[in-house]
Design an enzyme around this catalytic site. Structure first.
Site, PDB file in Angstrom:
ATOM      1  N   ASP A  67       1.226   2.719   3.769  1.00 34.76           N
ATOM      2  CA  ASP A  67       0.208   3.853   3.062  1.00 34.76           C
ATOM      3  C   ASP A  67       1.180   5.093   2.933  1.00 34.76           C
ATOM      4  O   ASP A  67       0.607   6.275   3.142  1.00 34.76           O
ATOM      5  CB  ASP A  67      -0.907   4.255   4.092  1.00 34.76           C
ATOM      6  CG  ASP A  67      -2.036   4.981   3.463  1.00 34.76           C
ATOM      7  OD1 ASP A  67      -1.981   5.133   2.369  1.00 34.76           O
ATOM      8  OD2 ASP A  67      -2.979   5.335   4.189  1.00 34.76           O
ATOM      9  N   HIS A  93       0.966  -1.340  -0.060  1.00 34.45           N
ATOM     10  CA  HIS A  93      -0.067   0.234  -0.112  1.00 34.45           C
ATOM     11  C   HIS A  93       1.064   1.232  -0.022  1.00 34.45           C
ATOM     12  O   HIS A  93       1.406   1.724   0.961  1.00 34.45           O
ATOM     13  CB  HIS A  93      -1.056  -0.021   1.186  1.00 34.45           C
ATOM     14  CG  HIS A  93      -1.940   1.150   1.225  1.00 34.45           C
ATOM     15  ND1 HIS A  93      -3.176   0.890   1.752  1.00 34.45           N
ATOM     16  CD2 HIS A  93      -2.106   2.492   0.538  1.00 34.45           C
ATOM     17  CE1 HIS A  93      -3.830   2.126   1.598  1.00 34.45           C
ATOM     18  NE2 HIS A  93      -3.180   2.731   0.806  1.00 34.45           N
ATOM     19  N   PHE A 135      -5.104  15.036   3.430  1.00 33.96           N
ATOM     20  CA  PHE A 135      -4.910  13.629   4.205  1.00 33.96           C
ATOM     21  C   PHE A 135      -3.545  13.048   3.464  1.00 33.96           C
ATOM     22  O   PHE A 135      -3.372  13.022   2.589  1.00 33.96           O
ATOM     23  CB  PHE A 135      -6.179  12.862   3.832  1.00 33.96           C
ATOM     24  CG  PHE A 135      -7.387  13.387   4.612  1.00 33.96           C
ATOM     25  CD1 PHE A 135      -7.764  13.124   6.032  1.00 33.96           C
ATOM     26  CD2 PHE A 135      -8.421  13.785   3.898  1.00 33.96           C
ATOM     27  CE1 PHE A 135      -8.687  13.253   6.590  1.00 33.96           C
ATOM     28  CE2 PHE A 135      -9.513  14.323   4.415  1.00 33.96           C
ATOM     29  CZ  PHE A 135      -9.598  14.059   5.837  1.00 33.96           C
ATOM     30  N   GLY A 136      -2.766  12.265   4.614  1.00 38.05           N
ATOM     31  CA  GLY A 136      -1.657  11.482   4.067  1.00 38.05           C
ATOM     32  C   GLY A 136      -0.403  11.998   4.694  1.00 38.05           C
ATOM     33  O   GLY A 136      -0.150  13.030   4.932  1.00 38.05           O
TER      34      GLY A 136
END
Length: 421
Positions: free
Chosen positions: A299, A56, A317-318
């Site tokens: 991620d 991911h 986001f992230g």
């Protein structure tokens, strides 16, 4: 290439051995190999593991090269011992047809590690029309609309039925958008203290429940992305006990951090799903330790500096993590005896290979591809921007003292990363 004096992690055991590599593959694993080789590397009894498989990541090309490029993303992974990465399809254009996949495949020639491209489940990841899944047979690793939850029950059911026929996994970002309510962090202590709209745990677990029911019905190979809520762990545990062909992953940041760590309105803590309550973090760790959650993923989600400014309400986001995820987990969990080193290593390698039958990825076994990382467990270092090969530096862990460092990464018998002495 001959690796001498290895403390190798093989078949769930730590073994002192040498490893001989020829023509991309491991040809011999035994003590005191006597072989004339131009490239002899003394591993000095450091840990030697199969290269990590991170299913991911977001490599951002095509379309978002100001955040990351194929080259920088792969170098960042190599720095973290990752020899194979799964690439989510939320690029520009979205990987939802063969033409766009071929564009990505051309770009992937720049990568220094192996990659597993995804295709989207829905056209444009809009959740309205199913991609022509059959076009992607033997071309991709899995289908995912990661970045957005797939709202339509009927569309997800159809996707699972077709994916089952193709023997391609569905890997799902579980997020019921009707329950997100334009939130920016977990609906809990921090959202109330900072007066920020919160994202409920139910926004994840409601869709986890839906997907697990459908996966059980269709017998589709199904995997949950970046689990964050305790209820999601309970549900996965239940459906695994029922014999469903399902699995889940947890990101490093959800294992080591929770909302209690967010002291200020800092956009570097903004991620999707968000850091949740301490009891959620504890249940994720319990799930990892008891085997409910088999896989760790990073991620890795790079963003430019200006895209993470303005606090939770404005930041994207992230967060990133591919270059230091192992060190973070070793420091925060293994050294504090919250989990075993074996658990982390397996969740980053053997479990992933087994779950998805990844023949092209390495393992420490004679005849296997030589995908290997060497880790100095005693090395202490400070995570700083100059130690991060990614183009983006969006992580809340800058300034942390970490213990352990990947010092060498090998892919198909070729050194792709070596720590500067």
């Amino acid at each position: 290439m001959l690796l001498k004096n290895c403390l190798a992690f093989i078949d769930d055991k730590f073994v002192k051995t040498d490893i001989l590599i020829k023509d991309k593959k491991i040809v011999k694993i035994q003590k005191n190999i006597k072989e004339k080789d131009e490239n002899i590397i003394d591993c000095k009894n450091n840990l030697v593991s199969a290269g990590f498989i991170d299913i991911h990541q977001h490599w951002r090309e095509p379309g978002y090269s100001h955040k990351e490029t194929i080259l920088s993303a792969s170098l960042s992974s190599a720095c973290g011992g990752i020899t194979c990465a799964g690439l989510m399809p939320n690029t520009k254009p979205v990987i939802d047809n063969l033409q766009n996949l071929e564009l990505l495949e051309d770009l992937l020639k720049q990568s220094v590690i192996k990659s597993l491209p995804y295709a989207a489940i829905s056209v444009g990841q809009k959740g309205e029309e199913l991609v022509n899944l059959k076009d992607f047979k033997n071309r991709i690793f899995a289908f995912s609309d990661d970045g957005r939850g797939l709202k339509s029950n009927a569309l997800m059911l159809k996707a699972m039925q077709e994916a089952k026929e193709l023997n391609i996994p569905i890997i799902s970002h579980c997020e019921e958008l009707d329950l997100v309510n334009n939130g920016h962090c977990h609906d809990g202590k921090v959202s109330k203290r900072l007066n920020i709209a919160g994202i409920s745990s139910e926004s994840e677990s409601v869709q986890v429940a839906r997907d697990l029911l459908l996966a059980n019905k269709t017998a589709c190979k199904y995997h949950i992305c970046h689990m964050s809520a305790k209820e999601s762990v309970h549900l996965l545990r239940l459906f695994k006990s029922l014999g469903a062909n399902v699995s889940g992953e947890v990101s490093a940041h959800h294992l080591v951090s929770c909302e209690d760590d967010i002291l200020n309105d800092d956009g570097n803590y903004k991620m999707n799903p968000p850091l949740r309550a301490k009891e959620d973090k504890n249940e994720l760790l319990k799930g990892l330790n008891d085997g409910t959650i088999e896989i760790i993923a990073t991620d890795h989600a790079p963003h430019a500096k200006n895209e993470k400014e303005g606090g939770f309400n404005k930041a994207y986001f992230g967060i990133i993590g591919s270059s230091f995820a192992f060190s973070l987990l070793y420091t925060k969990l293994v050294l504090k005896k919250k989990t075993k080193l074996k658990t982390i290593l397996n969740a980053f390698s053997a479990n992933v290979k087994k779950r998805f039958n990844l023949k092209q990825c390495g393992e420490l076994k004679e005849g296997s591809f030589a995908d290997i990382c060497v880790i100095d467990l005693n090395k202490e270092w400070i995570l700083s921007e100059d130690k991060i090969p990614s183009l983006s530096k969006n992580t809340p862990y800058l300034g942390e003292k970490l213990h352990s460092k990947v010092i060498l990464t090998i892919v198909d018998g070729k050194i792709v990363y070596k720590e500067n002495e």
